[in-house]
Design a protein around this motif. Structure first.
Motif, PDB file in Angstrom:
ATOM      1  N   LEU A 172     -23.941 -58.760  37.176  1.00 17.08           N
ATOM      2  CA  LEU A 172     -23.800 -59.350  38.504  1.00 17.08           C
ATOM      3  C   LEU A 172     -24.388 -58.428  39.573  1.00 17.08           C
ATOM      4  O   LEU A 172     -25.045 -58.898  40.513  1.00 17.08           O
ATOM      5  CB  LEU A 172     -22.334 -59.624  38.795  1.00 17.08           C
ATOM      6  N   ALA A 173     -24.182 -57.120  39.416  1.00 18.94           N
ATOM      7  CA  ALA A 173     -24.772 -56.175  40.364  1.00 18.94           C
ATOM      8  C   ALA A 173     -26.291 -56.251  40.331  1.00 18.94           C
ATOM      9  O   ALA A 173     -26.952 -56.210  41.377  1.00 18.94           O
ATOM     10  CB  ALA A 173     -24.305 -54.756  40.046  1.00 18.94           C
ATOM     11  N   ALA A 174     -26.870 -56.380  39.131  1.00 17.60           N
ATOM     12  CA  ALA A 174     -28.323 -56.478  39.005  1.00 17.60           C
ATOM     13  C   ALA A 174     -28.841 -57.740  39.679  1.00 17.60           C
ATOM     14  O   ALA A 174     -29.886 -57.717  40.348  1.00 17.60           O
ATOM     15  CB  ALA A 174     -28.720 -56.463  37.525  1.00 17.60           C
ATOM     16  N   ALA A 175     -28.130 -58.854  39.524  1.00 19.19           N
ATOM     17  CA  ALA A 175     -28.557 -60.105  40.150  1.00 19.19           C
ATOM     18  C   ALA A 175     -28.526 -59.998  41.672  1.00 19.19           C
ATOM     19  O   ALA A 175     -29.457 -60.440  42.358  1.00 19.19           O
ATOM     20  CB  ALA A 175     -27.659 -61.248  39.684  1.00 19.19           C
ATOM     21  N   VAL A 176     -27.459 -59.390  42.213  1.00 20.98           N
ATOM     22  CA  VAL A 176     -27.346 -59.244  43.666  1.00 20.98           C
ATOM     23  C   VAL A 176     -28.404 -58.275  44.189  1.00 20.98           C
ATOM     24  O   VAL A 176     -29.026 -58.507  45.230  1.00 20.98           O
ATOM     25  CB  VAL A 176     -25.932 -58.765  44.037  1.00 20.98           C
ATOM     26  N   LEU A 177     -28.641 -57.172  43.461  1.00 21.07           N
ATOM     27  CA  LEU A 177     -29.638 -56.197  43.893  1.00 21.07           C
ATOM     28  C   LEU A 177     -31.050 -56.787  43.827  1.00 21.07           C
ATOM     29  O   LEU A 177     -31.897 -56.474  44.667  1.00 21.07           O
ATOM     30  CB  LEU A 177     -29.555 -54.943  43.021  1.00 21.07           C
ATOM     31  N   ALA A 178     -31.305 -57.641  42.850  1.00 20.28           N
ATOM     32  CA  ALA A 178     -32.613 -58.297  42.771  1.00 20.28           C
ATOM     33  C   ALA A 178     -32.841 -59.204  43.970  1.00 20.28           C
ATOM     34  O   ALA A 178     -33.938 -59.248  44.536  1.00 20.28           O
ATOM     35  CB  ALA A 178     -32.723 -59.090  41.468  1.00 20.28           C
ATOM     36  N   GLY A 182     -37.893 -56.764  36.899  1.00 19.08           N
ATOM     37  CA  GLY A 182     -36.954 -56.949  35.799  1.00 19.08           C
ATOM     38  C   GLY A 182     -36.743 -55.698  34.975  1.00 19.08           C
ATOM     39  O   GLY A 182     -35.732 -55.588  34.265  1.00 19.08           O
ATOM     40  N   LEU A 183     -37.660 -54.766  35.036  1.00 19.88           N
ATOM     41  CA  LEU A 183     -37.463 -53.461  34.396  1.00 19.88           C
ATOM     42  C   LEU A 183     -36.636 -52.534  35.279  1.00 19.88           C
ATOM     43  O   LEU A 183     -35.713 -51.859  34.811  1.00 19.88           O
ATOM     44  CB  LEU A 183     -38.818 -52.794  34.098  1.00 19.88           C
ATOM     45  N   LEU A 184     -36.971 -52.493  36.567  1.00 22.32           N
ATOM     46  CA  LEU A 184     -36.407 -51.483  37.459  1.00 22.32           C
ATOM     47  C   LEU A 184     -34.960 -51.784  37.856  1.00 22.32           C
ATOM     48  O   LEU A 184     -34.129 -50.871  37.923  1.00 22.32           O
ATOM     49  CB  LEU A 184     -37.276 -51.362  38.713  1.00 22.32           C
ATOM     50  N   VAL A 185     -34.648 -53.044  38.131  1.00 20.13           N
ATOM     51  CA  VAL A 185     -33.293 -53.367  38.588  1.00 20.13           C
ATOM     52  C   VAL A 185     -32.244 -53.109  37.506  1.00 20.13           C
ATOM     53  O   VAL A 185     -31.211 -52.483  37.798  1.00 20.13           O
ATOM     54  CB  VAL A 185     -33.232 -54.813  39.107  1.00 20.13           C
ATOM     55  N   PRO A 186     -32.435 -53.549  36.260  1.00 16.84           N
ATOM     56  CA  PRO A 186     -31.443 -53.170  35.238  1.00 16.84           C
ATOM     57  C   PRO A 186     -31.331 -51.652  35.052  1.00 16.84           C
ATOM     58  O   PRO A 186     -30.236 -51.126  34.836  1.00 16.84           O
ATOM     59  CB  PRO A 186     -31.978 -53.840  33.964  1.00 16.84           C
ATOM     60  N   LEU A 187     -32.459 -50.946  35.152  1.00 11.32           N
ATOM     61  CA  LEU A 187     -32.398 -49.492  35.055  1.00 11.32           C
ATOM     62  C   LEU A 187     -31.570 -48.905  36.196  1.00 11.32           C
ATOM     63  O   LEU A 187     -30.883 -47.890  36.023  1.00 11.32           O
ATOM     64  CB  LEU A 187     -33.807 -48.902  35.075  1.00 11.32           C
ATOM     65  N   SER A 188     -31.618 -49.534  37.362  1.00 12.84           N
ATOM     66  CA  SER A 188     -30.883 -49.009  38.513  1.00 12.84           C
ATOM     67  C   SER A 188     -29.374 -49.143  38.351  1.00 12.84           C
ATOM     68  O   SER A 188     -28.616 -48.462  39.046  1.00 12.84           O
ATOM     69  CB  SER A 188     -31.326 -49.726  39.784  1.00 12.84           C
ATOM     70  N   VAL A 189     -28.911 -50.025  37.452  1.00 14.07           N
ATOM     71  CA  VAL A 189     -27.464 -50.178  37.232  1.00 14.07           C
ATOM     72  C   VAL A 189     -27.037 -49.614  35.883  1.00 14.07           C
ATOM     73  O   VAL A 189     -25.950 -49.926  35.390  1.00 14.07           O
ATOM     74  CB  VAL A 189     -27.036 -51.656  37.358  1.00 14.07           C
ATOM     75  N   GLY A 190     -27.901 -48.795  35.277  1.00 12.62           N
ATOM     76  CA  GLY A 190     -27.498 -48.079  34.075  1.00 12.62           C
ATOM     77  C   GLY A 190     -27.965 -48.653  32.762  1.00 12.62           C
ATOM     78  O   GLY A 190     -27.544 -48.167  31.694  1.00 12.62           O
ATOM     79  N   SER A 191     -28.833 -49.662  32.764  1.00 14.74           N
ATOM     80  CA  SER A 191     -29.328 -50.225  31.508  1.00 14.74           C
ATOM     81  C   SER A 191     -30.279 -49.251  30.820  1.00 14.74           C
ATOM     82  O   SER A 191     -30.945 -48.440  31.469  1.00 14.74           O
ATOM     83  CB  SER A 191     -30.050 -51.546  31.782  1.00 14.74           C
ATOM     84  N   SER A 192     -30.341 -49.341  29.510  1.00 11.52           N
ATOM     85  CA  SER A 192     -31.322 -48.555  28.768  1.00 11.52           C
ATOM     86  C   SER A 192     -32.690 -49.201  28.897  1.00 11.52           C
ATOM     87  O   SER A 192     -32.809 -50.386  29.215  1.00 11.52           O
ATOM     88  CB  SER A 192     -30.931 -48.471  27.292  1.00 11.52           C
ATOM     89  N   LEU A 193     -33.731 -48.425  28.614  1.00 12.96           N
ATOM     90  CA  LEU A 193     -35.093 -48.921  28.793  1.00 12.96           C
ATOM     91  C   LEU A 193     -35.409 -50.052  27.825  1.00 12.96           C
ATOM     92  O   LEU A 193     -36.046 -51.040  28.207  1.00 12.96           O
ATOM     93  CB  LEU A 193     -36.100 -47.777  28.604  1.00 12.96           C
ATOM     94  N   GLN A 252     -25.685 -57.960  27.371  1.00  9.26           N
ATOM     95  CA  GLN A 252     -26.370 -56.710  27.051  1.00  9.26           C
ATOM     96  C   GLN A 252     -25.817 -55.514  27.821  1.00  9.26           C
ATOM     97  O   GLN A 252     -25.673 -54.424  27.262  1.00  9.26           O
ATOM     98  CB  GLN A 252     -27.872 -56.845  27.356  1.00  9.26           C
ATOM     99  N   ILE A 253     -25.500 -55.702  29.106  1.00  5.99           N
ATOM    100  CA  ILE A 253     -25.104 -54.559  29.936  1.00  5.99           C
ATOM    101  C   ILE A 253     -23.718 -54.739  30.551  1.00  5.99           C
ATOM    102  O   ILE A 253     -23.266 -53.872  31.306  1.00  5.99           O
ATOM    103  CB  ILE A 253     -26.136 -54.305  31.051  1.00  5.99           C
ATOM    104  N   GLY A 254     -23.018 -55.843  30.229  1.00  9.31           N
ATOM    105  CA  GLY A 254     -21.693 -56.077  30.782  1.00  9.31           C
ATOM    106  C   GLY A 254     -21.755 -56.957  32.019  1.00  9.31           C
ATOM    107  O   GLY A 254     -22.756 -56.973  32.741  1.00  9.31           O
ATOM    108  N   ALA A 255     -20.657 -57.668  32.264  1.00 11.08           N
ATOM    109  CA  ALA A 255     -20.638 -58.623  33.367  1.00 11.08           C
ATOM    110  C   ALA A 255     -20.781 -57.948  34.725  1.00 11.08           C
ATOM    111  O   ALA A 255     -21.470 -58.453  35.608  1.00 11.08           O
ATOM    112  CB  ALA A 255     -19.341 -59.440  33.314  1.00 11.08           C
TER     113      ALA A 255
END
Length: 306
Positions: A279-285, A220-231, A272-275
């Motif tokens: 969605l990209a984070a969910a698919v990548l997870a 849950g930390l790494l996948v949002p970071l992979s799509v541009g989320s802040s830490l 928090q990071i946009g739709a």
């Protein structure tokens, strides 16, 4: 007798209706998110994504080790590691059959390989699932209580309610890990086919389950970071990657929680990071989970044959 033959039909139709309702809800939720999709806004960073796969591979092996400790507690003897990991990883892939029936069937089919009875294996699956949900819920409650960010992935939950849930889950897990099986009611021992003595589950098993769920929190930390989320956003929202698999599992009609897990993650991350990124984070997870399970299965097959 008409009742025994009618009852399975009722359950079959109930499963079909429930599956249709869940499927429609998932499709509708994903449709609303896809409407806001803008792929140009998403840039994937591969390094944290690769780390997330490695983390989940380790989490799968921790979970397998937890099942080993559970079987040893129930059978009262040591279980060989290599065949156990082989059966466990094969069963993980079988979770994607409808109704979640693949996982227990594959594990039961491996009873002879492990030198255990079919009844003991079947009972261990129920106990492991209960512990898996319990430890995951415990970690989720603790993470939500410790969340100091301005937004919660599960809005509306009060801290006193989370505290009560944490105490209740801790009490149940403590009873299972500390109270001797012989103190349980006779019907419980007969139902679960206990063959050992001592507590129902071991603290070592709970420790392995905890490590496995921490792997999902790291995901849950790494996948949002992979799509541009802040830490700071990733830290505040990471717990949803623990809650989503639990919710996906409880939706029995969804094989492997497909669709349900992605919907939960997307809805939690979108504000928090946009739709598009959510969605990209969910698919990548989901992709990271699938790759990790395939990698774990390949490692188990090679290890067993060597």
């Amino acid at each position: 007798m008409p009742l025994p033959s009618a009852s399975p039909k009722i359950f079959r139709w109930l499963r079909v209706v429930l599956g249709f309702i869940v499927g429609c809800g998932v499709v509708l939720a994903l449709y609303r998110i896809v409407q806001k999709w803008n792929g140009a806004d998403v840039h994937v960073r591969w390094f944290p994504l690769v780390l997330s796969v490695i983390t989940l591979v380790a989490a799968n092996f921790f979970q397998a080790l937890g099942w080993k400790y559970l079987l040893e507690r129930m059978a009262g003897r040591t279980i060989a590691m290599r065949p156990l990991v082989s059966v466990f990883m094969s069963a993980q892939l079988a979770r994607y059959t409808p109704g979640k029936v693949g996982l227990p069937m594959v594990r039961i089919a491996g009873a002879s390989k492990l030198g255990l009875s079919v009844h003991l294996i079947a009972a261990s699956v129920g106990l492991e699932v209960a512990a898996w949900i319990g430890v995951g819920s415990w970690v989720s409650c603790g993470a939500l209580l410790c969340n100091s960010s301005g937004s919660s992935p599960v809005p509306g939950l009060s801290r006193p309610l989370l505290g009560l849930a944490l105490i209740g889950i801790s009490s149940c897990l403590s009873i299972a890990a500390l109270v001797d099986q012989r103190r349980y009611p006779h019907w419980v021992r007969r139902l679960l086919r206990f063959e050992g003595t001592g507590p129902l589950i071991s603290l070592r098993m709970l420790g392995m389950q905890l490590l496995a769920w921490l792997g999902w929190w790291v995901l849950g930390l790494l996948v949002p970071l992979s799509v541009g989320s802040s830490l700071d956003v990733a830290v505040g929202q990471a717990v949803i990657f623990i809650l989503a698999p639990i919710i996906g599992f409880l939706a029995l009609v969804a094989p492997g929680g497909l669709g349900v897990r992605e919907t939960v993650i997307s809805y939690a991350l979108a504000p928090q990071i946009g739709a598009s990124a959510a969605l990209a984070a969910a698919v990548l997870a989901r992709a990271a989970a699938l790759v990790s399970e395939l990698a774990g299965w390949l490692i188990a097959m090679v290890w067993e044959r060597r």
